[in-house]
Design a protein around this motif. Structure first.
Motif, short mmCIF file in Angstrom:
data_model
loop_
_atom_site.label_atom_id
_atom_site.label_comp_id
_atom_site.label_asym_id
_atom_site.label_seq_id
_atom_site.Cartn_x
_atom_site.Cartn_y
_atom_site.Cartn_z
N PRO A 255 30.34 62.50 56.83
CA PRO A 255 30.82 63.30 57.65
C PRO A 255 32.07 62.60 58.42
CG PRO A 255 28.76 62.76 58.58
CD PRO A 255 28.98 62.03 57.17
N THR A 256 32.89 63.48 58.89
CA THR A 256 34.01 63.08 59.72
C THR A 256 33.37 63.04 60.93
OG1 THR A 256 34.71 65.51 60.08
CG2 THR A 256 35.81 64.38 58.44
N PRO A 257 34.05 62.21 62.15
CA PRO A 257 33.28 61.85 63.32
C PRO A 257 33.27 63.04 64.35
CG PRO A 257 34.95 60.21 62.65
CD PRO A 257 35.27 61.21 61.87
N THR A 258 34.29 64.11 64.32
CA THR A 258 34.18 65.20 65.11
C THR A 258 33.32 66.37 64.64
OG1 THR A 258 36.64 64.74 65.60
CG2 THR A 258 35.84 66.61 66.47
N ASN A 259 32.60 66.89 65.60
CA ASN A 259 31.75 68.11 65.15
C ASN A 259 32.47 69.18 65.01
OD1 ASN A 259 29.41 66.40 65.14
ND2 ASN A 259 29.00 66.64 67.47
N GLY A 260 31.91 70.14 64.24
CA GLY A 260 32.44 71.40 64.32
C GLY A 260 33.65 71.49 63.35
N THR A 261 34.11 70.52 62.47
CA THR A 261 35.46 70.44 61.90
C THR A 261 35.18 69.60 60.65
OG1 THR A 261 37.71 70.29 62.07
CG2 THR A 261 36.38 68.60 63.43
N GLY A 262 35.88 69.52 59.41
CA GLY A 262 36.07 68.55 58.64
C GLY A 262 34.58 68.74 57.83
N PRO A 263 34.79 68.08 56.57
CA PRO A 263 33.68 68.07 55.60
C PRO A 263 32.52 67.07 55.91
CG PRO A 263 35.57 66.66 54.52
CD PRO A 263 35.86 67.34 55.91
N SER A 264 31.40 67.36 55.34
CA SER A 264 30.32 66.44 55.71
C SER A 264 29.92 65.49 54.34
CB SER A 264 28.86 67.23 56.09
OG SER A 264 28.90 68.03 54.87
N ARG A 265 30.63 65.54 53.44
CA ARG A 265 30.30 65.02 52.01
C ARG A 265 31.69 65.15 51.28
NH1 ARG A 265 26.76 68.06 47.96
NH2 ARG A 265 28.62 67.74 46.76
N ASP A 266 31.93 64.33 50.21
CA ASP A 266 33.28 64.62 49.35
C ASP A 266 32.77 65.76 48.43
OD1 ASP A 266 31.03 63.67 47.57
OD2 ASP A 266 32.84 62.59 46.20
N HIS A 267 33.89 66.16 47.59
CA HIS A 267 33.97 67.20 46.81
C HIS A 267 32.65 67.23 45.71
CE1 HIS A 267 35.92 69.80 43.45
NE2 HIS A 267 35.47 70.62 44.16
N THR A 268 32.40 66.10 45.09
CA THR A 268 31.89 66.02 43.81
C THR A 268 30.37 65.80 44.10
OG1 THR A 268 32.79 64.22 43.48
CG2 THR A 268 33.83 65.95 42.27
N THR A 269 29.93 64.34 44.42
CA THR A 269 28.85 63.91 44.21
C THR A 269 28.09 64.01 45.73
OG1 THR A 269 29.38 61.40 45.10
CG2 THR A 269 29.77 62.08 42.83
N GLY A 270 28.89 63.96 46.61
CA GLY A 270 28.19 64.16 47.87
C GLY A 270 28.07 62.74 48.54
N ARG A 271 28.09 61.72 47.96
CA ARG A 271 28.12 60.37 48.05
C ARG A 271 29.43 59.53 48.23
NH1 ARG A 271 24.29 61.73 44.83
NH2 ARG A 271 25.37 60.29 43.13
N GLY A 272 30.50 60.13 47.76
CA GLY A 272 31.76 59.42 47.51
C GLY A 272 32.69 59.61 48.41
N TYR A 273 33.77 59.21 48.13
CA TYR A 273 35.06 59.17 49.24
C TYR A 273 35.85 60.30 48.91
CZ TYR A 273 33.80 54.43 50.53
OH TYR A 273 33.16 53.13 50.85
N TYR A 274 36.73 60.63 49.99
CA TYR A 274 37.77 61.55 50.20
C TYR A 274 38.68 61.05 51.14
CZ TYR A 274 34.99 63.26 54.19
OH TYR A 274 34.41 63.29 55.58
#
Length: 513
Positions: A255-274
């Protein structure tokens, strides 16, 4: 102005000497106090002074006594900014040479690797940690530069790199971004905190290399033609930035550091980078740019990518394509909150095409983190486009906040090697910079961009003579950590209410020997 300590331990204590007019000299102890000592120590890269000593405690110097009746407030970045009698004006002898003892302060990264890990500080003879309260990208940037890196990529709260032990030396650290040491930033006080080691902060610094735990910017310069087969880089960001040039995007996992904004995971595996932009560290209208290397695309093709635009203050995501000459068109533009989910878009690339740019323009608040992932170049035309765009397809120029990188240069005129009137080249023409709102942060960015370690002073009202032609910049506003003045905010290229009598000049710091 250069400062050194002589006759002590050779590092953090000794007689204060300053370099002026080509010669080293001493400082008289008349009126010298702890505020003056603090400025000396901070200029040397230490924290506050532990003590100062009059009456040639560290031995008598020789040569000029450059400063007498020194009167610093304590927050100045250099002794040259303090009030004094005048260079070389004194009623002292060398038996009054003043000395100081500075607080030794060091940083290190532990439990990580080269350029990343838990941040620890050495103070009062003991290593300890830094609490994550109020710690953000500016604080990480100061720490990374102090460690010898060019800047920070990201910061990791809540003991991401493991919990330390012993002292928690710093809490509620707040930097403006221009400091040369984390010790110069505001904080609660040494050892004063309301934290435990579960809140130890970690940082990732720019190193020019990439590991799975140390995502950093690649160092390949933009504009390199390295795809003669006419293809863009496919990139899922799992192995770095794929030779894309990056400005203000951050490689992230989770997840991104700020609550209420940004994704909690990457687009594909959920464990990768974006890649994402951290809205809480940027102002309204600030820009993030991700730019592909050049490619010779001569046949119709399709660009596919995924994006995440979630948050009440979301700005605009745009894709620009260079058409192989000097023109650009924008086949994709989307504004505002698109929900807490990843979307996929496809856009046709007309021919010829040479380069693709992903441009994130920040909205008006902190809740507007924007993310992109999984960029693919497909050698056929696109199936129907997923995303609805609301921006004209054909553009002949980039947005005003995006500057062609090769179009900019900087110089000092009518002075000398390290000082003079500031002039910039934009759109093929040299012009000046107005002194409106110009200060220390702006001078620092300019001097560092010119290759000097810092600034000494800056001068208003055409001090180094009036320039001619364009006044390119007015109301320049830098934070102090930008790598180039073209990345600072300003009124707009050529927009000003100035005359050349307001041309600004700077004097930069030179390190001898």
């Amino acid at each position: 102005l250069q400062v050194r300590l002589v006759g002590g331990n050779g590092y953090s204590s000794g007689r204060v000497e300053v370099y002026y007019n080509g010669q080293w000299g001493t400082v008289c102890d008349d009126a010298f106090d702890s505020s003056d000592a603090d400025v000396v120590c901070r200029q040397l890269g230490f924290g506050a002074a532990e003590a100062f000593y009059p009456e040639a405690f560290f031995g008598e110097g020789s040569g000029p006594i450059w400063l007498d009746e020194l009167a610093c407030y304590g927050y100045e970045s250099s002794l040259s900014d303090c009030i004094h009698n005048g260079w070389g004006i004194n009623n002292c002898g060398h038996k009054e040479d003043v000395g100081v003892v500075c607080t030794e302060f060091q940083l290190r990264l532990t439990n990580g690797g080269y350029g990343y890990g838990r941040l620890e500080v050495f103070h009062a003879g003991e290593w300890g940690t830094v609490c994550d309260d109020s710690f953000g990208l500016r604080e990480a940037d100061v720490a990374c530069r102090e460690l010898g890196f060019s800047g920070a990529l990201s910061y990791r709260p809540t003991g991401y790199y493991g919990q330390g032990y012993g002292m928690i030396w710093m809490d509620d650290v707040k930097c403006n971004g221009s400091e040369s040491s984390l010790a110069h930033c505001d904080q609660r006080g040494w050892g004063s905190h309301n934290c435990d080691h579960g809140e130890d902060i970690g940082i990732n610094c720019e190193t020019g290399t990439f590991t799975t735990d140390s995502p950093t910017l690649v160092t390949t310069p933009p504009g390199i033609v390295d795809f003669a087969d006419g293809r863009l880089h496919d990139c899922d960001f799992e192995n770095g930035l794929c030779d894309y040039y990056n400005y203000n995007w951050t490689l992230n996992r989770g997840p991104t550091p700020t609550n209420g904004t940004g994704p909690s995971r990457d687009h594909t595996t959920g464990r990768g980078y974006y890649m994402y932009t951290e809205a809480s560290q940027r102002g309204p209208g600030d820009v993030a740019l991700l730019m592909s290397p050049y490619a010779n695309i001569s046949a119709p093709s399709c660009l596919q990518f995924s994006y995440h635009m979630y948050g009440a203050d979301m700005g605009r995501l745009m894709v620009y394509v260079q058409n192989g000459t000097n023109g650009y068109y924008s086949p994709f533009s989307l504004l505002g909150d698109q929900g807490n989910t990843w979307h996929t878009a496809v856009v046709d690339l007309d021919t010829p095409a040479a380069q693709v740019m992903f441009i994130g323009i920040h909205g008006n608040g902190d809740r507007g983190d924007m993310a992109i992932d999984d960029i693919y170049h497909i050698s056929r035309t696109c199936y129907p486009q997923y995303a609805t765009t609301d921006y004209p397809w054909w553009q002949t120029t980039l947005p005003p906040s995006i500057i062609t990188l090769s179009n900019f240069a900087l110089r000092l005129v009518d002075g000398g090697y390290d000082y003079g009137r500031v002039e910039v080249r934009f759109n093929g023409e040299w012009g000046t910079v107005c002194d409106g709102n110009f200060g220390a942060a702006e001078a620092r960015v300019i001097c560092r961009e010119l290759g000097f370690p810092d600034y000494v002073s800056y001068y208003y009202n055409g001090y180094y003579g009036q320039g001619t032609g364009k006044i390119w910049l007015d109301d320049l506003q830098c934070s102090g950590f930008e790598k180039s003045m073209q990345l600072c905010r300003h009124a707009g290229w050529g927009a000003n209410n100035c005359a050349h009598s307001e041309d600004v000049g700077v004097m930069c710091q030179v390190v001898y020997g």
